[in-house]
Write a protein that holds these residues in place. Structure first.
Motif, PDB file in Angstrom:
ATOM      1  N   ALA A 156      -0.582  16.210 -10.392  1.00  0.00           N
ATOM      2  CA  ALA A 156       0.544  15.289 -10.241  1.00  0.00           C
ATOM      3  C   ALA A 156       1.860  16.051 -10.290  1.00  0.00           C
ATOM      4  CB  ALA A 156       0.506  14.226 -11.337  1.00  0.00           C
ATOM      5  N   TRP A 157       1.958  17.017 -11.178  1.00  0.00           N
ATOM      6  CA  TRP A 157       3.172  17.822 -11.330  1.00  0.00           C
ATOM      7  C   TRP A 157       3.501  18.576 -10.039  1.00  0.00           C
ATOM      8  CZ3 TRP A 157       7.674  18.742 -12.894  1.00  0.00           C
ATOM      9  CH2 TRP A 157       8.215  20.003 -13.112  1.00  0.00           C
ATOM     10  N   ALA A 158       2.472  19.080  -9.364  1.00  0.00           N
ATOM     11  CA  ALA A 158       2.707  19.761  -8.087  1.00  0.00           C
ATOM     12  C   ALA A 158       3.331  18.803  -7.080  1.00  0.00           C
ATOM     13  CB  ALA A 158       1.396  20.326  -7.546  1.00  0.00           C
ATOM     14  N   GLY A 159       2.855  17.555  -7.086  1.00  0.00           N
ATOM     15  CA  GLY A 159       3.429  16.550  -6.197  1.00  0.00           C
ATOM     16  C   GLY A 159       4.848  16.190  -6.585  1.00  0.00           C
ATOM     17  N   VAL A 160       5.096  16.085  -7.884  1.00  0.00           N
ATOM     18  CA  VAL A 160       6.441  15.784  -8.375  1.00  0.00           C
ATOM     19  C   VAL A 160       7.426  16.865  -7.916  1.00  0.00           C
ATOM     20  CG1 VAL A 160       7.888  15.616 -10.450  1.00  0.00           C
ATOM     21  CG2 VAL A 160       5.659  14.466 -10.376  1.00  0.00           C
ATOM     22  N   GLN A 161       7.041  18.115  -8.084  1.00  0.00           N
ATOM     23  CA  GLN A 161       7.908  19.226  -7.701  1.00  0.00           C
ATOM     24  C   GLN A 161       8.189  19.226  -6.204  1.00  0.00           C
ATOM     25  OE1 GLN A 161       5.234  22.177  -9.737  1.00  0.00           O
ATOM     26  NE2 GLN A 161       7.170  23.053 -10.413  1.00  0.00           N
ATOM     27  N   GLU A 162       7.138  18.971  -5.423  1.00  0.00           N
ATOM     28  CA  GLU A 162       7.299  18.970  -3.978  1.00  0.00           C
ATOM     29  C   GLU A 162       8.278  17.889  -3.533  1.00  0.00           C
ATOM     30  OE1 GLU A 162       4.232  18.097  -0.410  1.00  0.00           O
ATOM     31  OE2 GLU A 162       3.739  19.854  -1.647  1.00  0.00           O
ATOM     32  N   ALA A 163       8.132  16.696  -4.083  1.00  0.00           N
ATOM     33  CA  ALA A 163       9.029  15.601  -3.721  1.00  0.00           C
ATOM     34  C   ALA A 163      10.461  15.901  -4.155  1.00  0.00           C
ATOM     35  CB  ALA A 163       8.548  14.296  -4.354  1.00  0.00           C
ATOM     36  N   ALA A 164      10.630  16.496  -5.334  1.00  0.00           N
ATOM     37  CA  ALA A 164      11.963  16.820  -5.825  1.00  0.00           C
ATOM     38  C   ALA A 164      12.647  17.840  -4.917  1.00  0.00           C
ATOM     39  CB  ALA A 164      11.879  17.351  -7.257  1.00  0.00           C
ATOM     40  N   ALA A 177       0.819  -1.193   0.000  1.00  0.00           N
ATOM     41  CA  ALA A 177       0.000   0.000   0.000  1.00  0.00           C
ATOM     42  C   ALA A 177       0.851   1.240   0.000  1.00  0.00           C
ATOM     43  CB  ALA A 177      -0.893   0.005   1.218  1.00  0.00           C
ATOM     44  N   VAL A 178       0.541   2.151  -0.907  1.00  0.00           N
ATOM     45  CA  VAL A 178       1.275   3.398  -0.900  1.00  0.00           C
ATOM     46  C   VAL A 178       0.380   4.547  -1.257  1.00  0.00           C
ATOM     47  CG1 VAL A 178       3.270   4.633  -1.725  1.00  0.00           C
ATOM     48  CG2 VAL A 178       3.315   2.170  -1.641  1.00  0.00           C
ATOM     49  N   PHE A 179      -0.103   4.612  -2.476  1.00  0.00           N
ATOM     50  CA  PHE A 179      -0.775   5.827  -2.911  1.00  0.00           C
ATOM     51  C   PHE A 179      -2.267   5.701  -2.906  1.00  0.00           C
ATOM     52  CE2 PHE A 179      -2.243   8.253  -6.707  1.00  0.00           C
ATOM     53  CZ  PHE A 179      -2.500   9.366  -5.966  1.00  0.00           C
ATOM     54  N   GLY A 180      -2.967   6.763  -3.044  1.00  0.00           N
ATOM     55  CA  GLY A 180      -4.333   6.579  -3.293  1.00  0.00           C
ATOM     56  C   GLY A 180      -5.182   7.741  -3.045  1.00  0.00           C
ATOM     57  N   ALA A 181      -4.974   8.849  -3.615  1.00  0.00           N
ATOM     58  CA  ALA A 181      -5.957   9.885  -3.490  1.00  0.00           C
ATOM     59  C   ALA A 181      -7.195   9.376  -4.106  1.00  0.00           C
ATOM     60  CB  ALA A 181      -5.481  11.122  -4.189  1.00  0.00           C
ATOM     61  N   ASP A 222      -0.399  11.281  -5.384  1.00  0.00           N
ATOM     62  CA  ASP A 222       0.055  10.224  -6.287  1.00  0.00           C
ATOM     63  C   ASP A 222       1.370  10.621  -6.959  1.00  0.00           C
ATOM     64  OD1 ASP A 222      -1.140   7.604  -7.054  1.00  0.00           O
ATOM     65  OD2 ASP A 222      -0.738   8.331  -9.060  1.00  0.00           O
ATOM     66  N   GLY A 223       1.400  11.847  -7.484  1.00  0.00           N
ATOM     67  CA  GLY A 223       2.610  12.322  -8.149  1.00  0.00           C
ATOM     68  C   GLY A 223       3.782  12.435  -7.198  1.00  0.00           C
ATOM     69  N   LYS A 224       3.492  12.897  -5.978  1.00  0.00           N
ATOM     70  CA  LYS A 224       4.566  13.021  -4.989  1.00  0.00           C
ATOM     71  C   LYS A 224       5.097  11.649  -4.594  1.00  0.00           C
ATOM     72  CE  LYS A 224       5.829  15.047  -0.542  1.00  0.00           C
ATOM     73  NZ  LYS A 224       5.407  15.873   0.619  1.00  0.00           N
ATOM     74  N   THR A 225       4.191  10.720  -4.349  1.00  0.00           N
ATOM     75  CA  THR A 225       4.602   9.372  -3.955  1.00  0.00           C
ATOM     76  C   THR A 225       5.420   8.703  -5.062  1.00  0.00           C
ATOM     77  OG1 THR A 225       2.618   9.150  -2.596  1.00  0.00           O
ATOM     78  CG2 THR A 225       3.785   7.135  -3.147  1.00  0.00           C
ATOM     79  N   ALA A 226       4.982   8.863  -6.302  1.00  0.00           N
ATOM     80  CA  ALA A 226       5.707   8.284  -7.435  1.00  0.00           C
ATOM     81  C   ALA A 226       7.137   8.818  -7.489  1.00  0.00           C
ATOM     82  CB  ALA A 226       4.981   8.598  -8.738  1.00  0.00           C
ATOM     83  N   THR A 227       7.285  10.121  -7.286  1.00  0.00           N
ATOM     84  CA  THR A 227       8.610  10.740  -7.344  1.00  0.00           C
ATOM     85  C   THR A 227       9.473  10.307  -6.169  1.00  0.00           C
ATOM     86  OG1 THR A 227       7.579  12.636  -8.442  1.00  0.00           O
ATOM     87  CG2 THR A 227       9.818  12.944  -7.600  1.00  0.00           C
ATOM     88  N   GLU A 228       8.885  10.253  -4.990  1.00  0.00           N
ATOM     89  CA  GLU A 228       9.627   9.789  -3.814  1.00  0.00           C
ATOM     90  C   GLU A 228      10.165   8.378  -4.030  1.00  0.00           C
ATOM     91  OE1 GLU A 228       7.273  12.249  -0.265  1.00  0.00           O
ATOM     92  OE2 GLU A 228       6.628  10.227  -0.853  1.00  0.00           O
ATOM     93  N   LEU A 229       9.319   7.504  -4.553  1.00  0.00           N
ATOM     94  CA  LEU A 229       9.743   6.127  -4.781  1.00  0.00           C
ATOM     95  C   LEU A 229      10.862   6.065  -5.815  1.00  0.00           C
ATOM     96  CD1 LEU A 229       6.296   4.277  -4.848  1.00  0.00           C
ATOM     97  CD2 LEU A 229       7.983   4.275  -3.009  1.00  0.00           C
ATOM     98  N   GLY A 230      10.718   6.846  -6.894  1.00  0.00           N
ATOM     99  CA  GLY A 230      11.743   6.851  -7.934  1.00  0.00           C
ATOM    100  C   GLY A 230      13.084   7.343  -7.423  1.00  0.00           C
ATOM    101  N   LEU A 231      13.073   8.410  -6.650  1.00  0.00           N
ATOM    102  CA  LEU A 231      14.322   8.957  -6.113  1.00  0.00           C
ATOM    103  C   LEU A 231      14.965   7.991  -5.120  1.00  0.00           C
ATOM    104  CD1 LEU A 231      13.222  12.679  -5.648  1.00  0.00           C
ATOM    105  CD2 LEU A 231      14.905  11.815  -7.283  1.00  0.00           C
ATOM    106  N   LYS A 232      14.143   7.376  -4.287  1.00  0.00           N
ATOM    107  CA  LYS A 232      14.676   6.413  -3.323  1.00  0.00           C
ATOM    108  C   LYS A 232      15.328   5.230  -4.039  1.00  0.00           C
ATOM    109  CE  LYS A 232      11.595   7.422   0.570  1.00  0.00           C
ATOM    110  NZ  LYS A 232      10.491   6.894   1.424  1.00  0.00           N
ATOM    111  N   LYS A 233      14.642   4.724  -5.039  1.00  0.00           N
ATOM    112  CA  LYS A 233      15.198   3.584  -5.777  1.00  0.00           C
ATOM    113  C   LYS A 233      16.505   3.961  -6.446  1.00  0.00           C
ATOM    114  CE  LYS A 233      14.315   0.171  -9.390  1.00  0.00           C
ATOM    115  NZ  LYS A 233      13.359  -0.365 -10.391  1.00  0.00           N
ATOM    116  N   HIS A 234      16.546   5.139  -7.056  1.00  0.00           N
ATOM    117  CA  HIS A 234      17.756   5.547  -7.755  1.00  0.00           C
ATOM    118  C   HIS A 234      18.909   5.757  -6.785  1.00  0.00           C
ATOM    119  CE1 HIS A 234      19.406   6.692 -11.669  1.00  0.00           C
ATOM    120  NE2 HIS A 234      20.181   7.546 -10.997  1.00  0.00           N
ATOM    121  N   ARG A 235      18.593   6.088  -5.553  1.00  0.00           N
ATOM    122  CA  ARG A 235      19.633   6.281  -4.537  1.00  0.00           C
ATOM    123  C   ARG A 235      20.003   4.970  -3.845  1.00  0.00           C
ATOM    124  NH1 ARG A 235      20.474  11.675  -4.086  1.00  0.00           N
ATOM    125  NH2 ARG A 235      18.732  13.096  -4.502  1.00  0.00           N
ATOM    126  N   GLY A 236      19.411   3.863  -4.296  1.00  0.00           N
ATOM    127  CA  GLY A 236      19.822   2.572  -3.792  1.00  0.00           C
ATOM    128  C   GLY A 236      18.925   1.952  -2.742  1.00  0.00           C
TER     129      GLY A 236
END
Length: 343
Positions: free
Chosen positions: A65-73, A10-14, A296-310
């Motif tokens: 979604a873009w607002a969430g992406v920016q916030e996570a970045a 379980a992760v996202f779900g607006a 959703d967008g923020k969670t997606a970005t958080e997961l991507g950044l975490k994965k890329h960081r190992g």
């Protein structure tokens, strides 16, 4: 309608869906107790580059979604760029191909306009060491699962078939509230040339019919108030006694404006905008299917950044699980809550 649970993280779900009976969702629940290793290992203090391949800059849902992406970045030492394909699948494929060739991004978050056509450039991105997050719409040939269909991607999506079943569930409940038999329902499709829209429409119409509703019309309603108003005009001309109308939240905004003040028609929207919440709360809409798209967008970005960081992250998440009400946004569920974006 109750959503059955499959192994998932379980992760996202607006937007989340609670479905019952014939409208049950076989893929409900956040998936992937399994996790995925990072595509590359980078220094913890290295600034990463995120590319958001959204539906269109002019689309309110993509902007959420873009607002969430920016916030996570901003919170995780990364920059973010919106790559605008303006709802064109072929353009998006070329944009991603070019980004891979130029090594423009470390992480890409993709709202696929054509989930089948973009599969090959996604594989190329993964092979180039880019972390890929599939957001909202599945990438691959199936529209009935949240599981990754390309090995190596992170999937945080709303399965179109589950979405359609959730809309049907609310439509049938609206019929019950109106206490009419047989209940005449009009389903306003999104785009007729989008595979995901076709899958959603088929799931919704089948579930409505299985629940005893008479689906009297299924015109193209699109994703704007103007297109929804036009579709509703045609529906009313051919079926003046229609009881329930279902469509995108933007289309329903236009459709419901034509029957303002009438209590014999109820609407069901697909989207969690401020306007959709207002329609539900004033009683003119029975409900709306809510995906908290900024979350959703923020969670997606958080997961991507975490994965890329190992770090290890879930490989599949049901967007519906990011809401406590499983995306079924009735008045009871939305009371006291605030929408994450406006149309």
């Amino acid at each position: 309608m109750k959503r059955s649970t499959r192994a998932a993280a379980a992760v996202f779900g607006a937007a989340a869906l609670a479905l019952t009976g014939a409208c049950s969702n076989p893929n409900a629940g956040a998936s992937g107790a399994a996790s995925s290793a990072a595509s590359s290992t980078v220094d913890a203090d290295q600034e990463l580059r995120v590319g958001f391949f959204g539906f269109a800059k002019a689309n309110s849902f993509a902007q959420a979604a873009w607002a969430g992406v920016q916030e996570a970045a901003q919170e995780d030492n990364a920059t973010a760029e919106f790559v605008d394909s303006n709802f064109d699948g072929a353009v998006q494929v070329q944009q991603l191909t070019d980004a891979v060739t130029s090594k423009r991004f470390d992480v890409v978050v993709i709202q696929a306009n054509d989930g089948t056509a973009i599969t090959q450039p996604v594989k190329q991105a993964l092979a180039a060491g880019i972390t890929v997050v599939v957001e909202f719409t599945p990438i691959g040939g199936r529209f009935d699962t949240i599981e990754p269909q390309v090995d190596g991607v992170i999937s945080i999506v709303d399965a179109p078939t589950a979405n359609g079943e959730g809309l049907a569930e609310m439509g049938l409940d609206a019929c019950t509230q109106l206490a009419v038999q047989p209940c005449q329902v009009a389903y306003l499709q999104g785009f007729d040339n989008y595979p995901l829209d076709a899958a959603r429409t088929e799931a919704a119409v089948n579930a409505l019919k299985a629940g005893g509703a008479d689906v009297v019309a299924s015109p193209i309603g699109g994703y704007t108030p103007d297109s929804g108003r036009t579709a509703m005009q045609n529906v009313l001309q051919a079926n003046p006694d229609v009881d329930v109308v279902i469509g995108s939240s933007q289309a329903i905004e236009g459709a419901s404006a034509l029957t303002e003040g009438r209590t014999d028609i109820l609407y069901v929207g697909n989207g969690g905008s401020t306007q959709a919440y207002a329609g539900v709360m004033d009683g003119s809409w029975y409900g709306t299917y809510v995906i908290p798209e900024k979350t959703d967008g923020k969670t997606a970005t958080e997961l991507g950044l975490k994965k890329h960081r190992g770090e290890e992250v879930p490989v599949a998440t049901d967007s519906a699980d990011l809401t406590p009400f499983k995306a079924i946004g009735t008045k009871e569920a939305l009371t006291g809550l605030t929408a994450e974006y406006s149309d």
